[in-house]
Design a protein around this motif. Sequence first.
Motif, PDB file in Angstrom:
ATOM      1  N   ARG A   5       0.827  -1.208   0.000  1.00 13.90           N
ATOM      2  CA  ARG A   5       0.000   0.000   0.000  1.00 13.90           C
ATOM      3  C   ARG A   5       0.861   1.257   0.000  1.00 13.90           C
ATOM      4  NH1 ARG A   5      -4.728  -2.627  -1.208  1.00 13.90           N
ATOM      5  NH2 ARG A   5      -3.179  -2.888  -2.803  1.00 13.90           N
ATOM      6  N   ALA A   6       0.218   2.405  -0.284  1.00 11.57           N
ATOM      7  CA  ALA A   6       0.946   3.675  -0.399  1.00 11.57           C
ATOM      8  C   ALA A   6       1.737   3.975   0.869  1.00 11.57           C
ATOM      9  CB  ALA A   6      -0.036   4.801  -0.694  1.00 11.57           C
ATOM     10  N   ASP A   7       1.232   3.580   2.037  1.00 13.07           N
ATOM     11  CA  ASP A   7       1.940   3.861   3.292  1.00 13.07           C
ATOM     12  C   ASP A   7       3.004   2.803   3.601  1.00 13.07           C
ATOM     13  OD1 ASP A   7       0.553   1.627   4.000  1.00 13.07           O
ATOM     14  OD2 ASP A   7      -0.596   2.555   5.629  1.00 13.07           O
ATOM     15  N   SER A   9       2.563  -0.390   3.975  1.00 16.34           N
ATOM     16  CA  SER A   9       2.071  -1.609   4.632  1.00 16.34           C
ATOM     17  C   SER A   9       1.804  -2.683   3.579  1.00 16.34           C
ATOM     18  CB  SER A   9       0.815  -1.299   5.450  1.00 16.34           C
ATOM     19  OG  SER A   9      -0.192  -0.794   4.609  1.00 16.34           O
TER      20      SER A   9
END
Length: 386
Positions: A5-7, A9
């Motif tokens: 994911r973008a963060d 994770s």
Amino acid sequence: MLAPRADGSPFVYLDNAATTQKPRCVIDRLVQFYASENASAAGATQLHAQARGRIARSIGAAANELIFVPSTTFAISLVAHSWGNTHLEPGDEIVVTGLEHHANLVPWHEIAHETGATLRIAPIEADGSLRVEAVASRLCARTRLVAVAHVSNVLGTVSPIAEIALAAHRVGARVLVDGAQAVAHLRVDMHALDVDFYAFSAHKAFGPTGIGVLYVREEVMQTMPPWSGGPKVVEAFSLAGTRHAAPPQRFEPGAPNVADALGMAAALEYMRAVGLDAIRSHERDLLAYAQDRLRRVPSLRLIGTAADKVAIQAFVIDGHAPEDIRMRLARAGVEVQAGQFSAQPLFERLGVAAALRMSIAFYNTREDIDALVAALLDRDAAGDSR
Ligand code: PMP
């Protein structure tokens, strides 16, 4: 979809039995069609015909034996209404099995009710396998159809289709196979299986949503009337009467779904380029690894341990609601499914209210299984915060 994911994770996708992710070449094929080919009707018709031929070739069928449909569910309903209504009489029998998805139960239940036919159920074994004898012993001179899943969406069991077809044909019955869960995992060949109907959806085999195919043996398709009206279904029309178009066009009313047909062909060819044997052996390895690791989770019970199965594994953890665990896993970035997976009669047979299901595709890795098991062992993820 499969990238972190973008963060940063992780995203671990183990819900492939619900729907698969799409290879870049499939996405690109859709874009190419809409960006540069969606112009002349003649060109689109030609591309559609090419896609039909390529899909047919990939499953050992002839192009005129394939009907494009929106889904497996639709395909089975089409057979029930078109074939069932013209071939079933009071006293006839339809044999289904104890591991069917509702998509292969509801239409038969309904059409049996409408025509006066009787539904008979071939039970499964305790490990989730389906023995050919369970079906064969329910066949008789009144059996008109055997409707069976190639692969169970809950247990992963592979049904002995070729043997079932042999037994069914001996008593003059037709065989319909729900292939929704098979095509992403197995080599599927109409000659080898020798069945009369075979349905599957593209979205469960790396293709677009909203399209699938129904294979019908040519001589059987000739006996089936259209299920819906409209242009393409009729060859000639006057208010005095209509003449039906030849199959398969007879079953495909309206403008064809050219883009998704091309995407579906691209997906099946992509699988063959990866290698069906390579996919099968990678998935076998991952399933054995997953079963071994899952067995180490306290209070976890595997559901469906047949010798011949694909990499779909259901399980329960005693004392914990499957849906609670699913949500906790999702928070840890691990996607699995929970529930009864539209197979209520099977759950009654299993004697459990609901289960979790992890389902693998060829792009999954041992690291994905490790992430699932780590999240299950995590006290929070297991829902065990006491
Ligand atoms: N049969 C089986 C065995 C399935 O797993 C599914 C989808 N879960 C279906 C039929 C229905 O497929 P679709 O929704 O694409 O019609």
